[in-house]
Design a protein around this motif. Sequence first.
Motif, mmCIF file in Angstrom:
data_model
loop_
_atom_site.group_PDB
_atom_site.id
_atom_site.type_symbol
_atom_site.label_atom_id
_atom_site.label_comp_id
_atom_site.label_asym_id
_atom_site.label_seq_id
_atom_site.Cartn_x
_atom_site.Cartn_y
_atom_site.Cartn_z
ATOM 1 N N ALA A 182 -49.656 21.557 63.348
ATOM 2 C CA ALA A 182 -48.990 20.392 62.753
ATOM 3 C C ALA A 182 -47.905 20.789 61.765
ATOM 4 N N GLN A 183 -48.074 21.954 61.133
ATOM 5 C CA GLN A 183 -47.113 22.405 60.127
ATOM 6 C C GLN A 183 -46.222 23.525 60.656
ATOM 7 N N GLY A 184 -46.230 23.729 61.957
ATOM 8 C CA GLY A 184 -45.445 24.813 62.550
ATOM 9 C C GLY A 184 -44.056 24.369 62.947
ATOM 10 N N THR A 185 -43.735 24.562 64.200
ATOM 11 C CA THR A 185 -42.411 24.179 64.687
ATOM 12 C C THR A 185 -42.380 22.680 65.011
ATOM 13 N N ASP A 186 -41.197 22.161 65.242
ATOM 14 C CA ASP A 186 -41.082 20.759 65.657
ATOM 15 C C ASP A 186 -41.848 20.520 66.960
ATOM 16 N N GLU A 187 -41.782 21.505 67.843
ATOM 17 C CA GLU A 187 -42.461 21.355 69.138
ATOM 18 C C GLU A 187 -43.987 21.379 68.979
ATOM 19 N N SER A 188 -44.500 22.302 68.162
ATOM 20 C CA SER A 188 -45.949 22.364 67.990
ATOM 21 C C SER A 188 -46.465 21.101 67.299
ATOM 22 N N ARG A 189 -45.692 20.580 66.359
ATOM 23 C CA ARG A 189 -46.099 19.341 65.688
ATOM 24 C C ARG A 189 -46.093 18.159 66.676
ATOM 25 N N ARG A 190 -45.081 18.084 67.496
ATOM 26 C CA ARG A 190 -45.015 17.004 68.482
ATOM 27 C C ARG A 190 -46.222 17.053 69.414
ATOM 28 N N ARG A 191 -46.583 18.243 69.825
ATOM 29 C CA ARG A 191 -47.713 18.376 70.746
ATOM 30 C C ARG A 191 -49.036 18.023 70.055
ATOM 31 N N MET A 192 -49.154 18.361 68.771
ATOM 32 C CA MET A 192 -50.381 18.037 68.050
ATOM 33 C C MET A 192 -50.527 16.526 67.893
ATOM 34 N N ILE A 193 -49.430 15.865 67.591
ATOM 35 C CA ILE A 193 -49.445 14.399 67.461
ATOM 36 C C ILE A 193 -49.802 13.752 68.798
ATOM 37 N N VAL B 242 -58.073 16.904 55.973
ATOM 38 C CA VAL B 242 -57.370 17.795 56.906
ATOM 39 C C VAL B 242 -56.147 17.085 57.487
ATOM 40 N N LEU B 243 -56.357 15.857 57.938
ATOM 41 C CA LEU B 243 -55.239 15.105 58.506
ATOM 42 C C LEU B 243 -54.184 14.806 57.442
ATOM 43 N N ALA B 244 -54.630 14.579 56.216
ATOM 44 C CA ALA B 244 -53.670 14.337 55.133
ATOM 45 C C ALA B 244 -52.832 15.579 54.871
ATOM 46 N N GLU B 245 -53.478 16.743 54.804
ATOM 47 C CA GLU B 245 -52.735 17.987 54.584
ATOM 48 C C GLU B 245 -51.775 18.271 55.729
ATOM 49 N N ALA B 246 -52.208 17.936 56.946
ATOM 50 C CA ALA B 246 -51.366 18.155 58.124
ATOM 51 C C ALA B 246 -50.306 17.069 58.286
ATOM 52 N N GLU B 247 -50.361 16.044 57.442
ATOM 53 C CA GLU B 247 -49.454 14.894 57.512
ATOM 54 C C GLU B 247 -49.516 14.227 58.885
ATOM 55 N N LEU B 248 -50.771 14.009 59.320
ATOM 56 C CA LEU B 248 -51.022 13.337 60.597
ATOM 57 C C LEU B 248 -51.748 12.028 60.319
ATOM 58 N N ASP B 249 -51.361 10.994 61.028
ATOM 59 C CA ASP B 249 -52.025 9.702 60.905
ATOM 60 C C ASP B 249 -53.085 9.563 61.993
#
Length: 280
Positions: A179-190, A234-241
Motif C-alpha cells: 500500500a505504501q510502495g509504488t503507485d502500481e502496488s498501491r492500486r493492486r492492494m486497493i 493497519v488500514l489506517a497506517e496503510a491509508e486504506l479504506d
Amino acid sequence: MEADAPAQTPEDIHGHVAVDVTTLDAELIEGASVATADVAEYALWLGDDALVLAQQLGAWISRAPELEEDVALGNVALDLIGHARSLLHYAGTASNRTEDDLAYWRTEPDFRSLHIVEQPNGDFAHTIARQFIVAHYLFELYSRLRASADATLAAIAAKAVKEVDYHRDHSTQWVLRLAQGTDESRRRMITAFSDLWPYVEEIFRDDPLIDRLEGIAVRPSSLLPAFDAAIAPVLAEAELDIPSGFVASGGGRTGKHSEHLAFLLAEMQVLTRAHPGASW
C-alpha cells in the motif's frame, strides 16, 4: 555356468529411501477423544478452511515475487496443513473416517469451507489481502477457542494460535509494504481488498450449530469487534479504506460453494483418486 543373478529390487536401483511416519500431535492421542456429531461438524468448518487455504498457498511455491516468499508462503501452508490434519482427524472420529478420507474422498457439497478461502490467488496483492483477512480472523478465533469446554479443540487452538499470530504479522507487513510502495502496488492492494471484502460478512455469520455448542464453539459474530479493532490501525497506517458495496451470499458452511472450489478439489484429489489405497 553361473547361477542367475537375483532380481534387483527398487532399493538396489534407486537406493534406500525411507519416509518417517508422521504422528499426530499429543492432544489427539492422549485420551483418544471421540467427537460428537455437532463437534465433528464444527471441526469440519475449521479444518476445511485450513485445508483449502493451504492448497491455495501451495500454488505460490516457485512463483512468489521473492525467493524468501516461496519459503514464507510454503511455511504458512504447512502450518495450515497441520491445523487441518488435527481438526479433520478429530472430526473423523465421529464417523470412523480418517483425515485422508475427509480430505480426498468428499465431494464439493460435503465441504464446509468459507467462500473467502476459495477465492483464487489472483495476483500477489489478492493473496496478501485474503491472508490478512483470514489470519486476523483465525487469531481471534483460536485465542477464544483455547477456553473451549472440549479439551481436544482447546488443545488444537492453543497450538494453532501461536502459528496464526505469525501469519497475521506476515500479511500485515505486506499490506503496508504494497500500500505504501509504488503507485502500481498501491492500486493492486486497493483492488484486492475491494474484490475480497464482500466475502468478509460470511466469516462472522452465526449458524444454528453454534447454539448447540454453547461453551464449546466460538460464536462467529462475537469475534467481529476484536477483528475490526485489530485491522483498523493497519488500514489506517496503510491509508486504506474499508471497501463498501455488495455482500456475497456465502453458504459454504452448508455446502453451497463458490464456483472455484470444484476446480481446486479436482486438482487436490486427483492423485489419491487415481491410485486408491496407495500409501506414500
